[in-house]
Write an enzyme that holds these catalytic residues in place. Structure first.
Site, PDB file in Angstrom:
ATOM      1  N   ARG A   1       9.321  81.364 -20.784  1.00  0.00           N
ATOM      2  CA  ARG A   1       9.527  82.801 -20.522  1.00  0.00           C
ATOM      3  C   ARG A   1       8.335  83.622 -21.036  1.00  0.00           C
ATOM      4  O   ARG A   1       7.553  83.131 -21.848  1.00  0.00           O
ATOM      5  CB  ARG A   1      10.811  83.257 -21.222  1.00  0.00           C
ATOM      6  CG  ARG A   1      12.006  82.599 -20.600  1.00  0.00           C
ATOM      7  CD  ARG A   1      13.290  83.187 -21.088  1.00  0.00           C
ATOM      8  NE  ARG A   1      14.381  82.574 -20.364  1.00  0.00           N
ATOM      9  CZ  ARG A   1      15.578  83.105 -20.199  1.00  0.00           C
ATOM     10  NH1 ARG A   1      15.852  84.272 -20.723  1.00  0.00           N
ATOM     11  NH2 ARG A   1      16.501  82.486 -19.509  1.00  0.00           N
TER      12      ARG A   1
ATOM     13  N   ASP B   1      25.061  83.195 -21.028  1.00  0.00           N
ATOM     14  CA  ASP B   1      24.125  83.520 -19.946  1.00  0.00           C
ATOM     15  C   ASP B   1      24.382  84.925 -19.405  1.00  0.00           C
ATOM     16  O   ASP B   1      25.512  85.414 -19.445  1.00  0.00           O
ATOM     17  CB  ASP B   1      24.303  82.477 -18.829  1.00  0.00           C
ATOM     18  CG  ASP B   1      23.121  82.458 -17.878  1.00  0.00           C
ATOM     19  OD1 ASP B   1      22.108  83.127 -18.150  1.00  0.00           O
ATOM     20  OD2 ASP B   1      23.219  81.767 -16.841  1.00  0.00           O
TER      21      ASP B   1
ATOM     22  N   LEU C   1      35.183  77.904 -40.127  1.00  0.00           N
ATOM     23  CA  LEU C   1      34.535  77.630 -38.835  1.00  0.00           C
ATOM     24  C   LEU C   1      33.083  77.178 -39.014  1.00  0.00           C
ATOM     25  O   LEU C   1      32.341  77.758 -39.801  1.00  0.00           O
ATOM     26  CB  LEU C   1      34.548  78.916 -37.989  1.00  0.00           C
ATOM     27  CG  LEU C   1      33.796  78.838 -36.660  1.00  0.00           C
ATOM     28  CD1 LEU C   1      34.634  78.128 -35.609  1.00  0.00           C
ATOM     29  CD2 LEU C   1      33.405  80.212 -36.164  1.00  0.00           C
TER      30      LEU C   1
ATOM     31  N   SER D   1      22.482  73.153 -17.273  1.00  0.00           N
ATOM     32  CA  SER D   1      21.175  73.557 -17.812  1.00  0.00           C
ATOM     33  C   SER D   1      20.747  72.742 -19.039  1.00  0.00           C
ATOM     34  O   SER D   1      20.339  73.299 -20.063  1.00  0.00           O
ATOM     35  CB  SER D   1      21.172  75.048 -18.163  1.00  0.00           C
ATOM     36  OG  SER D   1      21.471  75.817 -17.034  1.00  0.00           O
TER      37      SER D   1
ATOM     38  N   HIS E   1      19.398  90.781 -24.716  1.00  0.00           N
ATOM     39  CA  HIS E   1      19.519  89.778 -25.784  1.00  0.00           C
ATOM     40  C   HIS E   1      20.089  90.420 -27.054  1.00  0.00           C
ATOM     41  O   HIS E   1      20.882  89.820 -27.770  1.00  0.00           O
ATOM     42  CB  HIS E   1      18.161  89.138 -26.072  1.00  0.00           C
ATOM     43  CG  HIS E   1      17.622  88.359 -24.908  1.00  0.00           C
ATOM     44  ND1 HIS E   1      18.403  87.483 -24.186  1.00  0.00           N
ATOM     45  CD2 HIS E   1      16.392  88.331 -24.326  1.00  0.00           C
ATOM     46  CE1 HIS E   1      17.678  86.941 -23.217  1.00  0.00           C
ATOM     47  NE2 HIS E   1      16.462  87.447 -23.275  1.00  0.00           N
TER      48      HIS E   1
HETATM   49  C1  FPP Z   1      20.428  83.506 -21.254  1.00  0.00           C
HETATM   50  O1  FPP Z   1      20.484  84.732 -20.591  1.00  0.00           O
HETATM   51  C2  FPP Z   1      20.371  83.766 -22.683  1.00  0.00           C
HETATM   52  C3  FPP Z   1      19.401  83.309 -23.514  1.00  0.00           C
HETATM   53  C4  FPP Z   1      18.289  82.455 -23.091  1.00  0.00           C
HETATM   54  C5  FPP Z   1      19.396  83.695 -24.931  1.00  0.00           C
HETATM   55  C6  FPP Z   1      20.726  83.736 -25.556  1.00  0.00           C
HETATM   56  C7  FPP Z   1      20.635  84.397 -26.846  1.00  0.00           C
HETATM   57  C8  FPP Z   1      21.549  85.273 -27.313  1.00  0.00           C
HETATM   58  C9  FPP Z   1      22.788  85.609 -26.602  1.00  0.00           C
HETATM   59  C10 FPP Z   1      21.387  85.894 -28.629  1.00  0.00           C
HETATM   60  C11 FPP Z   1      21.445  84.835 -29.667  1.00  0.00           C
HETATM   61  C12 FPP Z   1      21.729  85.365 -30.937  1.00  0.00           C
HETATM   62  C13 FPP Z   1      21.539  84.699 -32.058  1.00  0.00           C
HETATM   63  C14 FPP Z   1      22.125  85.218 -33.259  1.00  0.00           C
HETATM   64  C15 FPP Z   1      20.756  83.448 -32.161  1.00  0.00           C
HETATM   65  P1  FPP Z   1      19.320  85.100 -19.619  1.00  0.00           P
HETATM   66  O2  FPP Z   1      18.322  85.909 -20.352  1.00  0.00           O
HETATM   67  O3  FPP Z   1      18.779  83.878 -18.973  1.00  0.00           O
HETATM   68  O4  FPP Z   1      20.061  85.996 -18.574  1.00  0.00           O
HETATM   69  P2  FPP Z   1      19.716  86.123 -17.035  1.00  0.00           P
HETATM   70  O5  FPP Z   1      20.065  84.801 -16.408  1.00  0.00           O
HETATM   71  O6  FPP Z   1      20.601  87.228 -16.596  1.00  0.00           O
HETATM   72  O7  FPP Z   1      18.265  86.459 -16.905  1.00  0.00           O
END
Ligand code: FPP
Length: 254
Positions: free
Chosen positions: A85, A34, A145, A210, A51
């Site tokens: 979103r 997050d 892994l 969540s 992201h």
């Molecule tokens: C939450 O942060 C994150 C997500 C909904 C997406 C997570 C995805 C990645 C970290 C990349 C994944 C990579 C692969 C290879 C599948 P947020 O956007 O809700 O953050 P915020 O709460 O600060 O808005």
């Protein structure tokens, strides 16, 4: 008993726990990644830049988990609620697995990592699913892994579908009510043959689940950090593992 005493000594002396020791490494670590959006905002960048940077953290943590002797790493990459979103962000999040695998699959294979997916993946865009299925196929015989991506995953739906399946089996006479136990329920979940996570990590200072692995996390240790996911380093991961080692897990006993 001895382990518990050692844990206490570690805690009181504040002595760093040796990560080379293979005992008490969590077998299964699950992470709610997050803070990508806030990380980007802090830098005046669009959310998708967060992201993208989060994708780099995925690689870092995968290698750190492997090196530490973790057997399963489950990463919450997209929830069943994330479709709400803005379209531009969802489209980008759907492209990320493709980009990640294009960049990293060869190296994951070199590192003997097995890629898996957990979620309602048939509802993902075709191209995204194809890339993931290709990675799952190409790494299926790897013995290191297990890197498990939770994609279009939602725990309440998962439990509801499991209950429906079990009810269908009872109605069809394939199952007797008395055969329903925790073990059966666990096997009907999307996590299937995976052991329950020993340790849950959530980044960015939010302290909630969540809709993530609600059944499977019943006895897991939890570790929360203020650090945003794109900034999450090997050192942060080691910090979480060391905290896990210091805690004694009693599963409701003494
Ligand atoms: C939450 O942060 C994150 C997500 C909904 C997406 C997570 C995805 C990645 C970290 C990349 C994944 C990579 C692969 C290879 C599948 P947020 O956007 O809700 O953050 P915020 O709460 O600060 O808005």
């Amino acid at each position: 008993m001895i382990k518990r005493l050692l844990g206490k000594l570690d805690r009181s002396s504040k002595k760093p726990v040796d990560l080379e020791r293979t005992d008490n490494v969590p077998r299964h670590v699950a992470i709610i990644m997050d803070g990508n959006g806030r990380w980007a905002k802090k830098r005046g960048l669009p959310r998708i830049a967060g992201h993208h940077s989060g994708m780099k953290a995925v690689k870092r943590v995968t290698l750190a988990a492997k090196a530490a002797g973790v057997e399963y790493l489950t990463l919450y990459a997209f929830s069943t609620e994330n479709w709400k979103r803005p379209k531009e962000e969802v489209d980008y999040l759907m492209k990320l697995p493709m980009e990640f695998l294009e960049l990293e699959l060869a190296d994951l294979i070199r590192n003997n990592v097995q890629v898996r997916m957990m979620g309602y993946t048939n509802e993902l865009p075709k191209q995204t699913l194809n890339a993931l299925e290709d990675a799952v196929r190409k790494t299926a015989s790897n013995t290191g892994l297990i890197l498990n991506f939770a994609l279009n995953y939602g725990s309440r739906r998962e439990m509801m579908e499991a209950v429906k399946q079990i009810a269908d089996d009872v109605q069809a006479g394939k199952l007797d009510c008395n055969q329903i136990d925790e073990q059966l329920m666990s096997t009907r979940l999307l996590s299937g043959d995976l052991p329950d996570p020993d340790l849950l990590i959530r980044t960015s200072g939010e302290i909630r689940l969540s809709n993530f692995m609600l059944w499977q996390l019943a006895y897991s240790e939890m570790w929360f950090t203020e650090v945003y996911w794109p900034e999450f380093s090997e050192e942060h991961f080691h910090e979480a593992l060391m905290e896990y080692k210091r805690r004694a897990r009693r599963y409701g006993g003494l």
